[in-house]
Motif scaffolding. Structure first.
Motif, PDB file in Angstrom:
ATOM      1  N   ASP A 281      31.711  48.032  63.386  1.00 59.01           N
ATOM      2  CA  ASP A 281      31.516  47.738  64.477  1.00 59.01           C
ATOM      3  C   ASP A 281      32.474  46.599  65.030  1.00 59.01           C
ATOM      4  O   ASP A 281      33.231  46.971  66.016  1.00 59.01           O
ATOM      5  CB  ASP A 281      30.137  46.920  64.878  1.00 59.01           C
TER       6      ASP A 281
ATOM      7  N   ARG B 273      36.883  45.579  68.138  1.00 56.03           N
ATOM      8  CA  ARG B 273      35.441  45.759  68.590  1.00 56.03           C
ATOM      9  C   ARG B 273      35.260  47.385  69.005  1.00 56.03           C
ATOM     10  O   ARG B 273      36.083  47.943  69.699  1.00 56.03           O
ATOM     11  CB  ARG B 273      35.142  45.100  70.034  1.00 56.03           C
ATOM     12  N   ALA B 274      34.360  48.051  68.364  1.00 56.30           N
ATOM     13  CA  ALA B 274      34.237  49.480  68.724  1.00 56.30           C
ATOM     14  C   ALA B 274      33.340  49.443  70.202  1.00 56.30           C
ATOM     15  O   ALA B 274      32.579  48.651  70.421  1.00 56.30           O
ATOM     16  CB  ALA B 274      33.195  50.039  67.696  1.00 56.30           C
ATOM     17  N   ASN B 275      33.787  50.463  70.734  1.00 55.24           N
ATOM     18  CA  ASN B 275      33.358  50.987  72.066  1.00 55.24           C
ATOM     19  C   ASN B 275      33.513  49.675  73.060  1.00 55.24           C
ATOM     20  O   ASN B 275      32.671  49.389  73.994  1.00 55.24           O
ATOM     21  CB  ASN B 275      31.970  51.351  71.975  1.00 55.24           C
TER      22      ASN B 275
ATOM     23  N   ASN C  73      36.254  47.650  75.902  1.00 55.39           N
ATOM     24  CA  ASN C  73      37.647  48.043  76.759  1.00 55.39           C
ATOM     25  C   ASN C  73      38.189  46.578  76.912  1.00 55.39           C
ATOM     26  O   ASN C  73      37.933  45.682  76.323  1.00 55.39           O
ATOM     27  CB  ASN C  73      37.119  48.468  78.187  1.00 55.39           C
TER      28      ASN C  73
ATOM     29  N   PRO D  41      37.523  55.267  65.992  1.00 57.95           N
ATOM     30  CA  PRO D  41      36.611  55.400  67.138  1.00 57.95           C
ATOM     31  C   PRO D  41      37.113  54.514  68.321  1.00 57.95           C
ATOM     32  O   PRO D  41      38.045  53.776  68.136  1.00 57.95           O
ATOM     33  CB  PRO D  41      35.247  54.650  66.620  1.00 57.95           C
ATOM     34  N   PRO D  42      36.334  54.939  69.702  1.00 57.31           N
ATOM     35  CA  PRO D  42      37.023  54.141  70.664  1.00 57.31           C
ATOM     36  C   PRO D  42      36.736  52.624  70.307  1.00 57.31           C
ATOM     37  O   PRO D  42      35.880  52.332  70.049  1.00 57.31           O
ATOM     38  CB  PRO D  42      36.208  54.770  71.734  1.00 57.31           C
ATOM     39  N   CYS D  43      37.838  51.881  70.641  1.00 56.51           N
ATOM     40  CA  CYS D  43      37.797  50.592  70.315  1.00 56.51           C
ATOM     41  C   CYS D  43      38.886  49.675  70.762  1.00 56.51           C
ATOM     42  O   CYS D  43      39.993  50.211  71.467  1.00 56.51           O
ATOM     43  CB  CYS D  43      37.761  50.134  68.759  1.00 56.51           C
TER      44      CYS D  43
END
Length: 476
Positions: free
Chosen positions: A221, A251-253, A255, A434-436
């Motif tokens: 994460d 950092r995952a998720n 912006n 993952p989006p990060c």
């Protein structure tokens, strides 16, 4: 004889305990220096000058730079004496127990001599407004070690900053298949030979990015690392060393806005921790690159994606622009010559959304049209932070499309065919990042700026150039 006795004092303690009479004789050690025929002693804690010698000791047997272990007495002078020694106390060497002769003068292009000069002593006298003849001063080494200790404590504070926010500290290798795939960065290369005698080409990482992203694909994460990073070919200047510490976190998720908050908060924490002289604002302004070009140069970057159009618009703004410049060169020349002067006017700020040509591994910016269709814009989700006009970091909302990544690597290889691929990293990207968001920050540069240092090498115990004879290695 045990010279490491608990009764042996460093020079600072020797000076601080000069008024304590329970011990009439003290044991210490230091390096001898002379100023106008008066002797002093220095070590890593500082310098005492002048020092007296007992009548039966031969001062002429001591030379500048000799190391001695000695016994001494603290003498109290007559208060009516014309000699204005510090608080009427004077340190006199009574016995030299051990001596190591200094055979050469100090010769180092970067690290100052541990022996204080007359000018150094007089400068500290003026700064401390002291008129006494006998006093304890900082030595060049004690001043240098103070900076090294401040850097060590700052790195510990960085660890606490991220651990307190739930980040996992990661350690990644410094022998890797690919040092990086950046067009403008040059890795160091080496080889590993296995037990069969087969050689494998390896490099030193220009950043830990590939390794940390591999770990992110496993489902972590929040991760961070204070990692060794290496950059070759001309990376020696006031703000650059070929080997340095890179702070990188993911950092995952998250912006770009989250990265901006992380960066801003970290610098504020360090500025308070170090007690910097800089005025670091609590909220930093954020400027888009395309808006800076429009406001300062009246150039719409979306309208000059063609190199020739860009050249026609750019050539009137800079005498350094030549007809052979490619799109990237035109951008960088204008950015450095016309945009960065504006950034120097800001105490601290962020610059975001660079052209896709400067995309590296950042995701492309998108928007929605009136029909809710996704429109790709010619910019990437990239940000840089600046303190007094000096760039300190490079952060992305990360590209996680393996097909686009492959296309960008192919374009980079077309320009720099010698760069190496990391097949395991490419496989990890195909498995799925993952989006990060991630940021790479030059932590030593930040610390040096906050401490008001002219060059980053002042923070290092052994700076790069200190390993070579004076003026043998070129630097900017």
């Amino acid at each position: 004889m045990n010279y490491k006795s608990k009764n042996q004092l460093v020079l600072q303690n020797l000076f601080e305990l000069r008024k304590v009479h329970s011990v009439t004789e003290r044991l210490s050690s230091g390096r001898v220096f002379f100023i106008e025929n008066q002797m002093g002693l220095c070590d890593a804690t500082g310098a005492i000058w002048p020092i007296g010698m007992s009548e039966y000791l031969n001062q002429s047997s001591l030379n500048q730079g000799d190391l001695i272990t000695f016994r001494c007495k603290i003498l109290k002078l007559n208060e009516n004496s014309e000699s204005k020694y510090d608080d009427c106390y004077f340190i006199k060497v009574t016995e030299i127990l051990q001596k190591t002769n200094s055979l050469e003068e100090w010769n180092n292009a970067v690290i100052p001599s541990p022996i204080p000069s007359k000018d150094f002593i007089l400068k500290q006298q003026r700064e401390n407004d002291k008129t006494q003849i006998s006093y304890f001063y900082h030595s060049p080494t004690s001043t240098r070690l103070k900076l090294i200790k401040q850097r060590n404590r700052s790195l510990e504070r960085v660890h606490s900053f991220f651990k307190n926010r739930g980040f996992l500290c990661i350690e990644t290798p410094t022998l890797v298949p690919s040092g990086g795939m950046e067009v403008y960065l040059n890795p160091f290369s080496t080889n590993y030979t296995d037990h069969r005698g087969q050689k494998w080409e390896l490099q030193l990482p220009t950043s830990p990015e590939f390794a940390l992203k591999k770990i992110m694909t496993e489902g972590t994460d929040k991760i961070f690392q204070l990692s060794r990073a290496y950059r070759n070919i001309g990376e020696v200047s006031k703000q650059h060393e070929p080997e340095f510490i890179m702070l990188e976190w993911y950092r995952a998720n998250a912006n770009l806005r989250t990265l901006i908050e992380d960066t801003q908060n970290l610098v504020l924490v360090l500025s308070e921790f170090l007690g910097t002289h800089l005025d670091i604002p609590k909220q930093w302004p954020v400027f888009r690159v395309d808006k800076l070009f429009k406001d300062i140069l009246s150039i719409d970057l979306e309208q000059v994606q063609n190199r020739d159009l860009f050249y026609e618009k750019a050539k009137s703004h800079s005498h350094s622009i030549v007809e052979s410049d490619d799109w990237d060169s035109l951008f960088y020349k204008l950015f450095m010559e016309k945009i960065e002067p504006f950034l120097t006017q800001q105490k601290a700020c962020f610059v975001t959304h660079f052209p896709i040509q400067m995309g590296a591994l950042a995701a492309q910016e998108t928007s929605l049209n009136s029909n809710n269709e996704i429109i790709l814009k010619p910019y990437v989700e990239r940000m840089e932070a600046y303190i007094n006009g000096i760039e300190i970091c490079n952060g992305y909302f990360e590209l996680n499309d393996a097909h686009v990544l492959k296309e960008r690597f192919q374009k980079t290889k077309a320009i720099r065919s010698e760069l190496k691929s990391d097949l395991q990293f490419e496989n990890a990207m195909k498995f799925g990042l993952p989006p990060c968001s991630g940021n790479a920050l030059g932590i030593d540069r930040v610390i040096s700026l906050l401490l008001g240092l002219e060059q980053i090498s002042n923070l290092y115990p052994i700076p790069f150039l200190s390993q070579f004879p004076k003026e043998s290695v070129a630097w900017e």
